[in-house]
Design an enzyme around this catalytic site. Structure first.
Site, PDB file in Angstrom:
ATOM      1  CE  LYS A 113      -4.280  -1.817   1.873  1.00  0.00           C
ATOM      2  NZ  LYS A 113      -5.330  -1.728   2.870  1.00  0.00           N
ATOM      3  CE  LYS A 196      -5.529  -7.368  -2.481  1.00  0.00           C
ATOM      4  NZ  LYS A 196      -5.450  -7.259  -1.077  1.00  0.00           N
ATOM      5  CE  LYS A 199     -11.904  -1.695  -0.066  1.00  0.00           C
ATOM      6  NZ  LYS A 199     -12.955  -1.991   0.842  1.00  0.00           N
TER       7      LYS A 199
HETATM    8  P1  TYM Z   1     -10.864  -5.075   3.320  1.00  0.00           P
HETATM    9  O1  TYM Z   1     -11.852  -4.020   3.628  1.00  0.00           O
HETATM   10  O2  TYM Z   1      -9.751  -4.748   2.396  1.00  0.00           O
HETATM   11  O3  TYM Z   1     -11.607  -6.335   2.731  1.00  0.00           O
HETATM   12  C1  TYM Z   1     -12.711  -6.936   3.400  1.00  0.00           C
HETATM   13  C2  TYM Z   1     -12.651  -8.439   3.254  1.00  0.00           C
HETATM   14  O4  TYM Z   1     -12.643  -8.806   1.874  1.00  0.00           O
HETATM   15  C3  TYM Z   1     -11.577  -9.689   1.603  1.00  0.00           C
HETATM   16  N1  TYM Z   1     -11.103  -9.476   0.235  1.00  0.00           N
HETATM   17  C4  TYM Z   1     -10.952 -10.435  -0.678  1.00  0.00           C
HETATM   18  N2  TYM Z   1     -11.160 -11.771  -0.631  1.00  0.00           N
HETATM   19  C5  TYM Z   1     -10.926 -12.475  -1.759  1.00  0.00           C
HETATM   20  N3  TYM Z   1     -10.502 -11.922  -2.909  1.00  0.00           N
HETATM   21  C6  TYM Z   1     -10.275 -10.597  -3.017  1.00  0.00           C
HETATM   22  N4  TYM Z   1      -9.872 -10.060  -4.157  1.00  0.00           N
HETATM   23  C7  TYM Z   1     -10.498  -9.793  -1.858  1.00  0.00           C
HETATM   24  N5  TYM Z   1     -10.384  -8.462  -1.604  1.00  0.00           N
HETATM   25  C8  TYM Z   1     -10.749  -8.295  -0.323  1.00  0.00           C
HETATM   26  C9  TYM Z   1     -10.518  -9.341   2.632  1.00  0.00           C
HETATM   27  O5  TYM Z   1      -9.614 -10.406   2.837  1.00  0.00           O
HETATM   28  C10 TYM Z   1     -11.354  -9.047   3.847  1.00  0.00           C
HETATM   29  O6  TYM Z   1     -11.671 -10.216   4.549  1.00  0.00           O
HETATM   30  N6  TYM Z   1      -7.938  -5.185   7.360  1.00  0.00           N
HETATM   31  C11 TYM Z   1      -9.229  -5.564   6.838  1.00  0.00           C
HETATM   32  C12 TYM Z   1     -10.388  -5.024   7.649  1.00  0.00           C
HETATM   33  C13 TYM Z   1     -10.307  -5.349   9.094  1.00  0.00           C
HETATM   34  C14 TYM Z   1     -10.536  -6.617   9.693  1.00  0.00           C
HETATM   35  C15 TYM Z   1     -10.363  -6.409  11.082  1.00  0.00           C
HETATM   36  C16 TYM Z   1     -10.845  -7.884   9.203  1.00  0.00           C
HETATM   37  C17 TYM Z   1     -10.039  -4.467  10.081  1.00  0.00           C
HETATM   38  N7  TYM Z   1     -10.059  -5.106  11.277  1.00  0.00           N
HETATM   39  C18 TYM Z   1     -10.507  -7.467  11.999  1.00  0.00           C
HETATM   40  C19 TYM Z   1     -10.988  -8.931  10.120  1.00  0.00           C
HETATM   41  C20 TYM Z   1     -10.807  -8.723  11.491  1.00  0.00           C
HETATM   42  C21 TYM Z   1      -9.360  -5.037   5.424  1.00  0.00           C
HETATM   43  O7  TYM Z   1      -8.751  -4.049   5.072  1.00  0.00           O
HETATM   44  O8  TYM Z   1     -10.263  -5.692   4.663  1.00  0.00           O
END
Ligand code: TYM
Length: 333
Positions: A113, A196, A199
């Site tokens: 990032k 992957k 966004k």
């Molecule tokens: P975030 O907001 O980027 O994504 C949310 C969830 O979507 C999954 N994901 C994907 N899975 C499969 N293929 C993809 N291309 C793909 N893009 C996104 C992510 O793995 C995620 O599960 N850090 C986290 C948010 C967070 C969180 C937490 C999650 C904050 N605190 C505590 C679990 C527990 C994040 O940025 O996800």
């Protein structure tokens, strides 16, 4: 009932298929036998600049509406906005003091990032982001954390920090297990299928948003990058585009990949993509309508989120009090 917890960042106007198939769809399955906590990670969202506060606030609501529209039930699941539960940031500080600098530095998401603007242009919050995530999780002592593959390293850090705290201050935390479904752990960009779907890095044609106009999504599926072989076969290494479409198709319909390979044997990509476009349209059309309907009553959505935050705080405040006591902070008054 054992607990389950997960979060998602409210950083765009719509979730995409990676979020849905990789993570939030699995959340639905935990509502019967677990006590679920699901939240919109707005504290995490500001690790990169969010220029307009109104937009961030609105996106938390739009995100919540999408979760409810896909079947997250506010009765069975506590759905809340992270910033409304201050214990997340409070435990985050304690855990930062248990994390080694080198350990934080090994987190690959920071490397990815911060790659664009360079490390120097990134916030310290982006650097410590996984530690806040560990706090999010450990506060609720969950058994499972359903996420996509890109969160695995953060889950490992979370377990390491839990273990470290438990050894140093006596057991306070349960070691959470990542729940990552192999088939959909990484949904890829339709235009660059070795990367992957994301966004922040996907091209507009490579990412399908759940709230896109259904006709736009259909078009994106039909123009997804494949290969010159014209054979519908799952082979991630040599046929990443087709394999990605097969994963999406299989996840949405429940057909196995083998069945799909048989169904389209000898047919080329045209009818395969056309049928998948129909499957996607059939899914997003009612989803979109439900989400927009929920968004007509923002006050009601906010009330649901506030009651979710209350349920979350009841758990989080106990854990935090326990942690503060063990660490040696003065007793509450
Ligand atoms: P975030 O907001 O980027 O994504 C949310 C969830 O979507 C999954 N994901 C994907 N899975 C499969 N293929 C993809 N291309 C793909 N893009 C996104 C992510 O793995 C995620 O599960 N850090 C986290 C948010 C967070 C969180 C937490 C999650 C904050 N605190 C505590 C679990 C527990 C994040 O940025 O996800």
């Amino acid at each position: 009932r054992p607990r389950v917890l997960s979060g998602i960042q409210p950083t765009s106007d719509s979730f995409h298929f990676g979020n849905y198939l990789g993570a939030t769809r699995q959340w639905l399955g935990f509502q019967d036998e677990f006590e679920p906590f699901f939240f919109l990670a707005d504290l995490h969202a500001i690790t990169v600049e969010q220029p307009d506060p109104k937009v961030l606030r609105k996106r938390s609501l739009v995100s919540a509406a999408q979760l409810f529209a896909m079947g997250i039930d506010p009765e069975r699941s506590a759905v809340f906005i992270q910033s409304q539960v201050p214990e997340h940031a409070q435990l985050g500080w304690v855990l930062q003091c248990l994390t080694g600098f080198g350990e934080a530095r090994r987190m690959t998401q920071f490397k990815d990032k911060s790659a664009k603007g360079g490390e120097g242009a990134s916030s310290v919050g982006l650097f410590t982001y996984p530690i806040l995530q560990a706090a999010d999780i450990l506060l609720y002592r969950p058994q499972y954390v359903p996420v996509g593959e890109d969160q695995r390293q953060h889950l490992e850090l979370t377990r390491d920090l839990a273990q470290r705290f438990n050894t140093r201050y006596k057991k306070a935390f349960r070691l959470p297990e990542p729940y990552i479904l192999k088939e959909t752990a990484k949904i890829n960009d339709l235009q660059a299928p070795e990367k992957k779907m994301s966004k922040s890095s996907s091209t507009p044609g490579g990412i399908i948003f759940l709230l896109d106009e259904p006709s736009v999504s259909a078009k994106k599926i039909k123009s997804a990058v494949t290969d010159s072989e014209a054979e519908v076969r799952f082979d991630e290494e040599h046929k990443p585009g087709v394999s990605n479409l097969l994963s999406i198709y299989s996840a949405l319909t429940g057909d196995t990949i083998e069945d799909l390979e048989k169904k389209y044997a000898g047919q080329g990509y045209g009818s395969f993509k056309g049928d998948l476009a129909d499957v996607v349209v059939d899914f997003v059309t009612p989803f979109r309508a439900r989400t927009l309907e929920l968004l007509e009553d923002e006050a009601h959505l906010m009330a649901l989120l506030e009651s979710g935050a209350e349920r979350a705080r009841a758990v989080a405040s106990k854990t935090l009090a326990d942690v503060y006591e063990r660490v040696g902070f003065a007793a509450p008054f």
